[in-house]
Design a protein around this motif. Structure first.
Motif, short mmCIF file in Angstrom:
data_model
loop_
_atom_site.label_atom_id
_atom_site.label_comp_id
_atom_site.label_asym_id
_atom_site.label_seq_id
_atom_site.Cartn_x
_atom_site.Cartn_y
_atom_site.Cartn_z
N LYS A 170 12.82 3.60 10.14
CA LYS A 170 12.55 2.42 9.32
C LYS A 170 12.44 2.84 7.86
O LYS A 170 11.78 3.81 7.54
CB LYS A 170 11.25 1.74 9.75
N GLY A 171 13.08 2.08 6.99
CA GLY A 171 12.95 2.34 5.56
C GLY A 171 11.68 1.73 5.01
O GLY A 171 10.92 1.05 5.70
N ALA A 172 11.45 1.95 3.71
CA ALA A 172 10.22 1.50 3.07
C ALA A 172 10.04 -0.01 3.15
O ALA A 172 8.93 -0.51 3.36
CB ALA A 172 10.20 1.96 1.61
N PHE A 173 11.15 -0.77 2.98
CA PHE A 173 11.03 -2.23 3.01
C PHE A 173 10.55 -2.72 4.37
O PHE A 173 9.67 -3.59 4.45
CB PHE A 173 12.37 -2.88 2.64
N LEU A 174 11.12 -2.19 5.45
CA LEU A 174 10.72 -2.63 6.78
C LEU A 174 9.32 -2.12 7.13
O LEU A 174 8.55 -2.81 7.81
CB LEU A 174 11.73 -2.16 7.82
N GLN A 175 8.96 -0.94 6.65
CA GLN A 175 7.60 -0.44 6.87
C GLN A 175 6.57 -1.33 6.18
O GLN A 175 5.46 -1.51 6.68
CB GLN A 175 7.47 0.99 6.35
N ALA A 176 6.97 -1.90 5.04
CA ALA A 176 6.04 -2.73 4.26
C ALA A 176 6.15 -4.21 4.60
O ALA A 176 5.53 -5.04 3.91
CB ALA A 176 6.30 -2.53 2.77
N HIS A 177 6.90 -4.56 5.62
CA HIS A 177 7.10 -5.97 5.98
C HIS A 177 5.75 -6.68 6.15
O HIS A 177 4.87 -6.20 6.86
CB HIS A 177 7.91 -6.06 7.27
N GLN A 178 5.60 -7.79 5.45
CA GLN A 178 4.38 -8.61 5.39
C GLN A 178 3.25 -7.93 4.62
O GLN A 178 2.18 -8.51 4.47
CB GLN A 178 3.90 -9.00 6.80
N GLY A 179 3.50 -6.72 4.13
CA GLY A 179 2.50 -6.03 3.33
C GLY A 179 2.96 -5.87 1.89
O GLY A 179 3.60 -6.77 1.33
N SER A 180 2.66 -4.72 1.29
CA SER A 180 2.98 -4.47 -0.12
C SER A 180 3.82 -3.20 -0.24
O SER A 180 3.54 -2.19 0.41
CB SER A 180 1.71 -4.33 -0.96
N LEU A 181 4.82 -3.26 -1.09
CA LEU A 181 5.67 -2.10 -1.40
C LEU A 181 5.37 -1.67 -2.82
O LEU A 181 5.58 -2.43 -3.77
CB LEU A 181 7.14 -2.47 -1.25
N PHE A 182 4.85 -0.46 -2.98
CA PHE A 182 4.50 0.07 -4.29
C PHE A 182 5.61 0.99 -4.77
O PHE A 182 5.86 2.04 -4.18
CB PHE A 182 3.17 0.83 -4.22
N LEU A 183 6.29 0.59 -5.84
CA LEU A 183 7.38 1.37 -6.43
C LEU A 183 6.84 2.08 -7.66
O LEU A 183 6.78 1.50 -8.75
CB LEU A 183 8.55 0.47 -6.79
#
Length: 446
Positions: free
Chosen positions: A222-235
């Motif tokens: 799983k990439g970062a986007f799918l890992q963060a699904h419904q959560g937050s993605l910190f770039l």
């Protein structure tokens, strides 16, 4: 039963239709006095309030006055403030007066319905207050107060956030706090060092891959986007993302779906993006190094963290916070800071900001065990007496040259760790690869 007030009848029809599946009865009003009059005879479970109720109004004052009136009539009813104008100061004031959410027009239907459901179910971000934010971001200056206000606002909103500040100012703490105090806190907070992601592996890192998609892909990931699904993605380190990758990131944010490398289908993603940079993105846009459309996509709420030299009022309380924290970690009593110690701390420029201050306090605490330590003896180099007034603006062009400061900070860290790149990178909060890329870029610019 809920109520919606907006001077645009099309908006009322749209919201009524959207929310009719989750709410049995919806009252709609086109003026503030209609709502307040109805509230004297009816009790609502939730209110959705337009911040600009007069035709052509853009300053949000009508919404502010309405929220004041609502709170006089009902101190507890949840309020969703909604506007087409991203005026952060008005949003902060609305939150202080008691608004529970702040949503921008045009809204995302799924996000709006989720927030309304959460408020109706009492599963909201309103269980925290200023004290909770203050425990994460330490300081008594006006800058620190504004940052905490903006974090509270961002936590209650689903808007994307852009955090700007020099290395070591606490950007990741602000990002993590925003997530932890939001309704998304039950899902993942996924951090990605944008500057450390290679172009070759970007799609795999961000979107994932299927088993056998390329040499070495011995299992699906799983990439970062799918890992963060419904959560937050910190770039993090967003300003170091190459233009080609900026385009791919923008497309994903617009389409709200990802396709893992080697997959035949796409997956919808619901993420709240929190980005951070120590770059002057406006300057990078002018130089053709950063996409303006991506900047506007990410910069709904901007949180600027001034360097410590511009908020010297916070240095001592931060030092004392680190002293308590580290003393507990080392299981020893805190070391006292004398008047001369505090003077040295306050008059040093702190090119590494809070991270450097923490390192100094840690060294002081360790050396204090033999009773011979002084702050002066553990400083990186003699403290300089430089008094610069606090600045509260969010535009980095008002401060010193950011690129030069970054170079000086990196050079100082490499010197401090006697050329050990891994140790210097860790102290700066960078990956080894990200530090090498910066050094290479500086060399090419000379």
């Amino acid at each position: 039963m809920i109520a919606i007030v907006d001077d645009n009848r099309d908006i009322l029809v749209s919201l009524n239709y959207l929310l009719s599946d989750i709410v049995q009865k919806i009252d709609t009003y086109t003026a503030a006095d209609q709502l307040t009059s109805a509230m004297r005879n009816r009790q609502y479970e939730l209110l959705i309030v337009d911040m600009n109720l007069s035709h052509g109004a853009v300053d949000g004052r009508e919404g502010i006055e309405l929220i004041k009136s609502i709170r006089r009539l009902d101190a507890h009813v949840p309020i969703v403030a909604i506007t087409a104008f991203a005026d952060i100061d008005i949003a902060v004031e609305a939150m202080r007066l008691g608004a529970n959410e702040f949503i921008m027009k045009p809204w995302d239907n799924s996000q709006l319905t989720r927030r309304v459901k959460a408020l109706l179910n009492k599963n909201t971000a309103t269980s925290f207050g200023p004290v909770d934010v203050a425990r994460r971001f330490i300081g008594t200056s006006s800058s620190a107060t504004r940052i905490r206000d903006l974090v509270s606002l961002a936590a209650r909103s689903d808007a994307n956030v852009l955090i700007i500040g020099e290395t070591g100012t606490g950007k990741e703490i602000v990002a993590q706090t925003t997530h932890d105090l939001s309704p998304r806190r039950q899902y993942n907070f996924v951090a990605v060092d944008s500057g450390a992601v290679s172009e070759e592996l970007f799609e795999s890192e961000m979107f994932g891959h299927e088993k056998g998609a390329f040499t070495g892909a011995d299992k699906s990931r799983k990439g970062a986007f799918l890992q963060a699904h419904q959560g937050s993605l910190f770039l993090d380190e967003l300003g170091n993302l190459p233009l080609t990758l900026q385009k791919k990131l923008l497309r994903t944010l617009e389409q709200r779906q990802v396709s893992p490398v080697g997959a035949d289908q796409t997956h919808p993603v619901d993420v709240r993006v929190i980005a951070a940079t120590n770059e002057n993105l406006n300057q990078n846009i002018q130089q053709g190094q950063f996409r303006q459309d991506l900047y506007y996509r990410l910069n709904t709420i901007e949180i600027y963290i001034p360097p410590l030299r511009q908020r010297r009022q916070d240095i001592i309380c931060l030092a004392e916070h680190f002293m308590t924290l580290l003393a507990n970690q080392y299981q020893q009593p805190p070391a006292a800071l004398g008047v001369s110690d505090k003077t040295i701390l306050q008059n040093y420029d702190w090119p590494g900001n809070a991270r450097e201050l923490r390192n100094v306090i840690e060294r002081y605490l360790i050396h204090s065990q033999n009773g011979t330590a002084s702050i002066d003896s553990v400083m990186p180099h003699p403290a300089t007496m430089v008094h610069e007034p606090e600045k509260t603006g969010s535009n980095l062009t008002h401060s010193l040259n950011l690129k030069l400061l970054e170079q000086q900070t990196i050079q100082h860290a490499i010197s401090e760790y006697q050329g050990n790149i891994s140790a210097a990178a860790e102290a700066l909060g960078l990956s080894r690869g990200a530090l090498y890329r910066r050094l290479e870029r500086y060399q090419n610019e000379q």
